[in-house]
Design a protein around this motif. Structure first.
Motif, PDB file in Angstrom:
ATOM      1  N   VAL A 120      42.737  45.392  46.172  1.00  0.00           N
ATOM      2  CA  VAL A 120      41.493  44.612  46.046  1.00  0.00           C
ATOM      3  C   VAL A 120      41.239  44.269  44.580  1.00  0.00           C
ATOM      4  N   LEU A 121      41.405  45.244  43.681  1.00  0.00           N
ATOM      5  CA  LEU A 121      41.194  45.006  42.252  1.00  0.00           C
ATOM      6  C   LEU A 121      42.183  43.984  41.710  1.00  0.00           C
ATOM      7  N   ARG A 122      43.436  44.085  42.125  1.00  0.00           N
ATOM      8  CA  ARG A 122      44.448  43.115  41.696  1.00  0.00           C
ATOM      9  C   ARG A 122      44.044  41.704  42.104  1.00  0.00           C
ATOM     10  N   ASN A 123      43.571  41.545  43.319  1.00  0.00           N
ATOM     11  CA  ASN A 123      43.166  40.224  43.788  1.00  0.00           C
ATOM     12  C   ASN A 123      41.951  39.701  43.041  1.00  0.00           C
ATOM     13  N   LEU A 124      41.052  40.599  42.643  1.00  0.00           N
ATOM     14  CA  LEU A 124      39.890  40.178  41.871  1.00  0.00           C
ATOM     15  C   LEU A 124      40.257  39.769  40.446  1.00  0.00           C
ATOM     16  N   LEU A 125      41.260  40.439  39.859  1.00  0.00           N
ATOM     17  CA  LEU A 125      41.674  40.144  38.484  1.00  0.00           C
ATOM     18  C   LEU A 125      42.691  39.015  38.388  1.00  0.00           C
ATOM     19  N   ARG A 126      43.281  38.621  39.491  1.00  0.00           N
ATOM     20  CA  ARG A 126      44.334  37.611  39.490  1.00  0.00           C
ATOM     21  C   ARG A 126      43.921  36.294  38.841  1.00  0.00           C
ATOM     22  N   PRO A 127      42.703  35.787  39.034  1.00  0.00           N
ATOM     23  CA  PRO A 127      42.345  34.507  38.408  1.00  0.00           C
ATOM     24  C   PRO A 127      42.314  34.545  36.879  1.00  0.00           C
ATOM     25  N   LEU A 128      42.187  35.738  36.286  1.00  0.00           N
ATOM     26  CA  LEU A 128      42.171  35.834  34.830  1.00  0.00           C
ATOM     27  C   LEU A 128      43.574  35.636  34.286  1.00  0.00           C
ATOM     28  N   LYS A 129      43.697  34.751  33.313  1.00  0.00           N
ATOM     29  CA  LYS A 129      45.024  34.445  32.785  1.00  0.00           C
ATOM     30  C   LYS A 129      45.542  35.533  31.843  1.00  0.00           C
ATOM     31  N   ASP A 130      44.687  36.000  30.934  1.00  0.00           N
ATOM     32  CA  ASP A 130      45.123  36.976  29.943  1.00  0.00           C
ATOM     33  C   ASP A 130      43.982  37.965  29.726  1.00  0.00           C
ATOM     34  N   VAL A 131      44.088  39.118  30.315  1.00  0.00           N
ATOM     35  CA  VAL A 131      42.984  40.084  30.274  1.00  0.00           C
ATOM     36  C   VAL A 131      42.892  40.761  28.918  1.00  0.00           C
ATOM     37  N   PHE A 132      44.005  41.042  28.278  1.00  0.00           N
ATOM     38  CA  PHE A 132      43.998  41.849  27.055  1.00  0.00           C
ATOM     39  C   PHE A 132      43.522  41.061  25.836  1.00  0.00           C
TER      40      PHE A 132
END
Length: 152
Positions: A43-55
């Motif tokens: 679920v977390l992976r799917n929520l973060l997927r739209p972000l291109k570069d988190v770091f």
């Protein structure tokens, strides 16, 4: 193995992410807690997927160098990875250790830029790298404008 019911009583904490069976107690033989944790990761992976570069989402060359320096510093292994990980996990609460690793990563990043030959452009990027890390905010917090400070 004794098992009992512990109903969830959430206590909202800003910045905390509870995964797995953090709200309940599941019997260890069933592996239910691990199953819930893996499901939460999906679920977390799917929520973060739209972000291109988190770091590091900045196109600034100094910030890109710092990102690479951080990853390379951690990949050195030993105290270079266990130290920052223990800080991030809360196992090491000592501020001096945080300052040590902060400067170690910054010096490592600048050193990467100056080897094999310290070109003026690379020296400039190294100076911007140090300034981008917030040395002013760390040592001279009174000089930082109020809109950058956390509310008290």
């Amino acid at each position: 193995m004794p098992n009992r019911s512990m109903p969830a009583a959430p206590y909202p904490t800003p910045g905390a992410l509870l995964m797995g069976d953090a709200f309940n107690m599941r019997h260890p033989l069933t592996g239910g807690g691990m199953t819930v944790a893996l499901s939460d990761i999906v679920v977390l992976r799917n929520l973060l997927r739209p972000l291109k570069d988190v770091f590091c989402a900045s196109p600034d060359k100094a910030r890109q160098e710092m990102r690479e320096a951080c990853f390379d510093y951690l990949s050195l292994g030993g105290v270079f990875s266990s130290g920052p990980v223990s800080l991030l996990s809360g196992l090491n609460p000592r501020p001096l250790s945080l300052v040590l690793h902060f400067f170690a990563v910054a010096v490592y990043g600048v050193g990467r830029l100056l080897v094999p030959f310290p070109w003026p452009k690379r020296i400039w990027i190294g100076a911007r790298l140090i300034l981008a890390e917030g040395v002013r905010q760390m040592f001279f917090p009174a000089t930082v404008p109020a809109y950058y400070r956390a509310p008290r």
